[in-house]
Design a protein around this motif. Sequence first.
Motif, PDB file in Angstrom:
ATOM      1  N   VAL A  88       0.808  -1.064  -0.128  1.00  0.00           N
ATOM      2  CA  VAL A  88       0.028  -0.008  -0.031  1.00  0.00           C
ATOM      3  C   VAL A  88       0.831   1.446   0.075  1.00  0.00           C
ATOM      4  O   VAL A  88       0.625   2.328  -0.864  1.00  0.00           O
ATOM      5  CB  VAL A  88      -0.963   0.048   1.300  1.00  0.00           C
ATOM      6  CG1 VAL A  88      -1.522   1.329   1.262  1.00  0.00           C
ATOM      7  CG2 VAL A  88      -2.052  -1.090   0.987  1.00  0.00           C
ATOM      8  N   GLU A 103       0.491   3.307  -3.676  1.00  0.00           N
ATOM      9  CA  GLU A 103      -0.219   4.447  -3.527  1.00  0.00           C
ATOM     10  C   GLU A 103      -0.265   5.643  -4.578  1.00  0.00           C
ATOM     11  O   GLU A 103      -0.912   5.853  -5.565  1.00  0.00           O
ATOM     12  CB  GLU A 103      -0.488   5.141  -2.343  1.00  0.00           C
ATOM     13  CG  GLU A 103      -1.530   4.178  -1.196  1.00  0.00           C
ATOM     14  CD  GLU A 103      -2.973   4.369  -1.500  1.00  0.00           C
ATOM     15  OE1 GLU A 103      -3.232   5.011  -2.800  1.00  0.00           O
ATOM     16  OE2 GLU A 103      -3.683   3.728  -0.852  1.00  0.00           O
ATOM     17  N   THR A 130       0.085   4.272  -8.461  1.00  0.00           N
ATOM     18  CA  THR A 130      -1.406   3.889  -8.975  1.00  0.00           C
ATOM     19  C   THR A 130      -1.998   5.040  -9.206  1.00  0.00           C
ATOM     20  O   THR A 130      -3.240   5.216  -9.879  1.00  0.00           O
ATOM     21  CB  THR A 130      -1.842   2.760  -8.099  1.00  0.00           C
ATOM     22  OG1 THR A 130      -1.937   3.198  -6.840  1.00  0.00           O
ATOM     23  CG2 THR A 130      -1.213   1.404  -8.262  1.00  0.00           C
ATOM     24  N   GLY A 131      -2.146   5.990  -8.177  1.00  0.00           N
ATOM     25  CA  GLY A 131      -2.761   7.209  -8.234  1.00  0.00           C
ATOM     26  C   GLY A 131      -2.472   8.103  -9.404  1.00  0.00           C
ATOM     27  O   GLY A 131      -3.233   8.561 -10.340  1.00  0.00           O
ATOM     28  N   THR A 141      -4.891   0.061  -3.990  1.00  0.00           N
ATOM     29  CA  THR A 141      -4.387   1.274  -4.002  1.00  0.00           C
ATOM     30  C   THR A 141      -4.714   1.927  -5.496  1.00  0.00           C
ATOM     31  O   THR A 141      -4.872   3.067  -5.442  1.00  0.00           O
ATOM     32  CB  THR A 141      -2.818   1.057  -4.362  1.00  0.00           C
ATOM     33  OG1 THR A 141      -2.412   0.227  -5.380  1.00  0.00           O
ATOM     34  CG2 THR A 141      -2.245   0.546  -3.152  1.00  0.00           C
ATOM     35  N   SER A 171      -8.345   3.780  -4.024  1.00  0.00           N
ATOM     36  CA  SER A 171      -8.117   4.831  -2.883  1.00  0.00           C
ATOM     37  C   SER A 171      -8.066   6.310  -3.501  1.00  0.00           C
ATOM     38  O   SER A 171      -8.790   6.943  -2.734  1.00  0.00           O
ATOM     39  CB  SER A 171      -7.050   4.297  -1.921  1.00  0.00           C
ATOM     40  OG  SER A 171      -5.824   4.771  -2.796  1.00  0.00           O
ATOM     41  N   GLY A 172      -7.474   6.603  -4.583  1.00  0.00           N
ATOM     42  CA  GLY A 172      -7.572   7.655  -5.213  1.00  0.00           C
ATOM     43  C   GLY A 172      -8.467   7.971  -6.206  1.00  0.00           C
ATOM     44  O   GLY A 172      -9.338   8.819  -6.160  1.00  0.00           O
ATOM     45  N   SER A 207      -4.397   9.800  -3.502  1.00  0.00           N
ATOM     46  CA  SER A 207      -3.608   8.434  -3.024  1.00  0.00           C
ATOM     47  C   SER A 207      -2.404   8.716  -2.207  1.00  0.00           C
ATOM     48  O   SER A 207      -2.096   8.049  -1.276  1.00  0.00           O
ATOM     49  CB  SER A 207      -3.202   7.867  -4.438  1.00  0.00           C
ATOM     50  OG  SER A 207      -4.165   7.250  -5.018  1.00  0.00           O
ATOM     51  N   ALA A 239      -3.525   8.904   1.384  1.00  0.00           N
ATOM     52  CA  ALA A 239      -3.709   7.497   1.745  1.00  0.00           C
ATOM     53  C   ALA A 239      -2.372   6.726   2.130  1.00  0.00           C
ATOM     54  O   ALA A 239      -2.355   6.034   2.998  1.00  0.00           O
ATOM     55  CB  ALA A 239      -4.674   6.762   0.522  1.00  0.00           C
ATOM     56  N   MET A 240      -1.456   7.149   1.219  1.00  0.00           N
ATOM     57  CA  MET A 240      -0.269   6.693   1.682  1.00  0.00           C
ATOM     58  C   MET A 240       0.262   7.152   2.997  1.00  0.00           C
ATOM     59  O   MET A 240       0.840   6.351   4.056  1.00  0.00           O
ATOM     60  CB  MET A 240       0.778   7.096   0.493  1.00  0.00           C
ATOM     61  CG  MET A 240       2.252   6.359   0.671  1.00  0.00           C
ATOM     62  SD  MET A 240       3.363   6.983  -0.305  1.00  0.00           S
ATOM     63  CE  MET A 240       3.660   8.634   0.639  1.00  0.00           C
TER      64      MET A 240
END
Length: 426
Positions: free
Chosen positions: A52, A56, A59-60, A107, A110-111, A354, A357-358
């Motif tokens: 994760v 993050e 992938t964001g 991941t 999340s964004g 993201s 989130a990270m």
Amino acid sequence: MVDASRTVLKYYLYRATSGPGFTYPIYTLFLLLNGLSYTEIGIIATIQALIVVGGEIPTGYVGDRIGRRNSLVIAAVTFLLSNAGYLFATDFWGFLFVFGTLSFGQTFVSGSGSAWLYDTLQEHDIEGEYTRVSGRAGAVSKAVQAVTMIAGGLLYVADPYYPFYAAVALSVLNVGLVLRLPKNAAYAADDERQAEGESLSMLDALPTIRDRITARELRWFVVYLSLFSGALMTADMYIQPVVRDALEQSFGAVLATYGVEEAATLGFFYASFMGISAIGSDYAAEVESWLGVRKAMLLLPVAIGAFYLVPVFAPVAVFPMFFVMKGSNSLIFPISSRYINDHIGSVGRATVISAIAMVRAVAGVPFRIGSGAFADLFTPIAAVAALGASFLVGAALLYVFATPIREVDVPDRSGESTEATPGPVD
């Protein structure tokens, strides 16, 4: 342009199938059944956290480049692979693939999930409805999870593999539904988007993340959210041992008399959590309107932290404590997500979300390690109380030296100005 109500309905259907709960109450039992030790399960959880943290921002960024809907498609396919992996995994490495794939897929969501919804509503000039739509979608998702958790426990009693067959079937449906979601307008004509310079390069992404997260409207809010996620949400890992011990002490004899299987009991218990979470998520917009963002983001976490202290003195309070945790978190997520989206631009939105989130995932690492050591020295209930105390102290210090949440006037649903919800700051 596609009618807004139809788009929102498609989103609700997508969310309803995006998190099947068939496997959640029994996955630990399934891992133990396949010969894994608690140490191996802990190693897998640690690697999940690392995936994760490392995944993050990339992938964001991918979501901002290829489109948020396409990113959600990748996530849905990844979740399908993860659920199917249970049917073939037989050892540590197999299950590491299963859970690693799950975390990697998360991941992508999340964004892009939050960014897609906010931009879609903005295209219809109804971004003020974000909290209501996001909260309602969360309620729908949790209601489905509640039903599938009960079914998962019962299916596991019949055959340990049945819950995973059911999860695969629902995941296939989810892939079909996410493909029906419309792309955000900025990604519908990629050539035009590139020509207008509306996308970020990788070199642009990192300073953009830094500038937006450190802006005065977000920097202390991100710190506050990280404290909330690290200190309060870490308690989720203690639900099973705490509930198991509480059930054995209070209702163990009754359950044994009626021959109720442990897996079935956990399924119903987790389903009740999802029921409370669904109600909380559905009323997020009303709570935001009633309290305002600032009061909601202060009072709800403080209530959770304070409740964590109660079971130390009254052990039976562990049941309402977890209900408070689940319900309040479902209220908080749509409100905090709306606040973040209101304070970042559309370009690079998924990347920035993201990145936040990270940061939250990183913040949770010391709390997980520290509370785990505390639980070994004392008890899981004592560890939960320590987490609550840590949050209360940290939040108090933060509010003394900084202002985590800034509220400004934005148009409400009727088009009038209000101070109850936050909005963009010039």
